[in-house]
Design an enzyme around this catalytic site. Structure first.
Site, mmCIF file in Angstrom:
data_model
loop_
_atom_site.group_PDB
_atom_site.id
_atom_site.type_symbol
_atom_site.label_atom_id
_atom_site.label_comp_id
_atom_site.label_asym_id
_atom_site.label_seq_id
_atom_site.Cartn_x
_atom_site.Cartn_y
_atom_site.Cartn_z
ATOM 1 C CG ASN A 161 -0.414 -0.092 2.500
ATOM 2 O OD1 ASN A 161 0.682 -0.640 2.665
ATOM 3 N ND2 ASN A 161 -1.081 0.439 3.495
ATOM 4 C CG LEU A 253 15.895 -17.885 20.153
ATOM 5 C CD1 LEU A 253 16.930 -18.549 21.053
ATOM 6 C CD2 LEU A 253 14.951 -17.028 20.989
ATOM 7 C CD GLU A 259 5.757 -0.906 12.979
ATOM 8 O OE1 GLU A 259 4.604 -0.601 13.338
ATOM 9 O OE2 GLU A 259 6.779 -0.542 13.589
ATOM 10 C CB CYS A 293 -1.781 0.229 8.576
ATOM 11 S SG CYS A 293 -0.529 1.524 8.490
ATOM 12 C CD GLU A 468 8.562 0.721 9.841
ATOM 13 O OE1 GLU A 468 7.614 1.115 9.163
ATOM 14 O OE2 GLU A 468 9.438 -0.082 9.434
#
Ligand code: NAD
Length: 493
Positions: A161, A253, A259, A293, A468
């Site tokens: 997007n 690990l 996000e 989002c 971010e």
């Protein structure tokens, strides 16, 4: 086999970028790139397989051991700033790439996506020379200090997007911190990622520091996340895939940032400036054709103004320009794919079946064979309806009434997601109270989507973790090492 994508007067690379070279996929794989505005194939781009992952990881590790690994922050900064200049010069080419494969209105690509990506490279270029450690007081005969070092090789996996902005939001801080990166763009939107690699190479980024592997998700993405030569994963995408990525990274690990999806709640109190609210609300759910989002898809309105606001929105939404992404006046373009359009349509149909009242939109648009769905407002839905609880990822707004502040907060916090939320009110004390009570990583007061790359961005709950933007993102791409040196107390000790 074409090695460039062309839409006159612009061309874009169409191969994998590994070790500073454009290369075909090892198995010869290619994928079609579709124009969402017409449903036609506009290009063929190399599609990477797990064999290419091995090659990209080897190139990235070599690059870390080479000159890149010895550069100072100032030297890295100079390269990133050269890239900023080149991106500015090639703004139109980047914008065209962003609009062509994603169906993004060209006006948005020019005004938001390209400047936003440039801004991130400039921001992290300015932070790169300031990465330093701390001296710590110790009780013993020692001198202790910390070093903030790059993590190594980063797998950056991004969604369709905001291809360029979300590539930049990982690549810019990761490179500023001294890492090497393997970027896997979304299969629908590879063009700007390939162009960005070309620009960074031209800016002087050593071979292998940035590698780009376009391709479909499951096998390629999984191979990247698992690869023992990858030290960290930075993922942006859906909650469903984010869970898989986080699980795999956990087994291995290795640090992972996820996000993920959202379905932002926007609370409007009766004292808010309604004319301003109408503009804010429309922007909050139609922006990027609702495929973002932090979309404010759940409007929660104080009952005394509920009917008025629903009517105002129903009237205003019809004036939002819907059309071809190439038209400069277009605000809402096509959705990225037929599948995405069908999903949005099914969500609206489901909302109606659940008792919702469509007051604007609600019927797919037929234009050039593209994947269009108009801005749609659904009022009166029960809170447990799927369209309220789930991410729609299209230009659809649900509207619900509330009677008091605590009910508004409870409704806002009632879904699994927690990326963005907002409160529209003239009462500053209430704004503070509600902002503190909302369970989301981003809160907007009397606005929506006000973003700046200096401000950390990220979610809570099923919207993922990690941040971010801001210095916080740079920290994510660094690890701390403590060095303690024995100090001989000398004759006096
Ligand atoms: P997606 O999850 O389908 O794909 C994201 C990326 O993951 C793509 O590159 C895809 O190829 C890759 N992928 C698929 N399967 C994988 C696997 N098993 N392992 C590793 N990688 C895999 O998402 P999408 O449809 O491209 O993007 C839309 C979603 O992204 C929405 O849910 C949206 O909310 C979310 N998103 C979140 C943010 C944020 O910052 N929180 C920003 C933008 C988009």
């Amino acid at each position: 086999m074409s090695s460039i994508v062309s839409a006159a007067p612009h061309t874009w690379p169409a191969e994998l970028f590994i070790g500073g070279r454009w290369t075909a996929a090892a198995d010869g794989g290619r994928m079609d790139v579709i124009d969402p505005a017409t449903a036609s194939v506009i290009a063929s781009v190399a599609s990477a397989s797990v064999v290419d992952v091995d090659a990209a990881v080897a190139a990235a590790q070599d690059a870390r051991r080479g000159p890149w690994g010895r550069m100072t922050g100032r030297e890295r900064s100079r390269i990133l700033l050269r890239a900023v200049e080149l991106m500015r010069e090639r703004t139109e080419q980047l914008a065209q790439a962003e609009s062509l494969d994603g169906g993004k209105p060209i006006s948005l690509a020019r005004a938001i996506d390209v400047p936003g990506a440039i801004d991130q490279f400039e921001y992290y270029a300015t932070l790169a020379p300031h990465i330093d450690g701390a001296v710590r007081e110790t009780a013993g005969q020692t001198f202790a200090f910390t070093r903030r070092e790059p993590r190594g090789v980063i797998a950056a996996i991004s969604p369709f997007n905001f291809p360029l902005i979300l590539a930049a939001s990982k690549i810019a801080p990761a490179l500023a911190a001294g890492n090497a990166v393997i970027h896997k763009p979304a299969p629908q939107t590879p063009l700007s990622a390939l162009l960005l690699a070309e620009i960074l190479a031209e800016a002087g980024l050593p071979a292998g520091v940035l590698n780009v592997l376009p391709g479909a998700g499951a096998e390629l993405g999984d191979a990247l996340v698992r690869h023992p030569g990858v030290d960290m994963v930075a993922f942006t995408g859906s909650t469903t895939i984010g869970r898989i990525v986080a699980r795999t990274a956990g087994e291995c690990l290795k640090p992972v940032m996820v996000e993920l999806g959202g379905n932002g709640a926007n609370i409007v109190f009766a004292d808010a400036d309604l004319a301003k609210v109408v503009d804010t609300v429309i922007g909050s759910f139609v922006y990027n054709t609702g495929q973002f989002c932090m979309a404010g898809t759940r409007l929660i309105v104080e009952r005394p103004i509920y009917s008025t606001l629903v009517d105002l929105l129903a009237g205003a939404v019809g004036h939002v320009p819907v059309g071809r992404p190439s038209d400069a006046g277009t605000v809402v373009g096509p959705l990225v794919s037929a599948a995405q359009r069908d999903r949005v349509e099914a969500m609206v149909d489901g909302a109606v079946a659940a008792g919702g009242r469509v007051v604007a939109g609600g019927t797919r648009l037929d234009l050039d064979g593209g994947f269009y769905y108009p801005p749609t407002v659904v009022a009166d839905l029960p809170n447990m309806a799927e369209a309220v609880q789930e991410e729609i990822f299209g230009p659809v707004l649900t509207v619900q009434p509330f009677d008091d502040e605590s009910e508004a907060i409870a409704l806002a916090n009632s879904t699994a997601y927690g990326l963005a939320a907002g409160v529209q009110t003239a009462d500053i004390s209430r704004a503070h109270r509600v902002a503190a009570a909302l369970d989301a990583g981003l809160i907007w007061v009397n606005t929506w989507s006000a973003l700046d790359h200096a401000v950390p961005f990220g979610g809570v709950k099923s919207s993922g973790w990690g941040r971010e933007s801001g210095p916080e993102a740079l920290d994510s791409y660094l690890r701390v090492k403590s060095v303690t040196i024995a100090v001989d107390p000398g004759p006096a000790g």
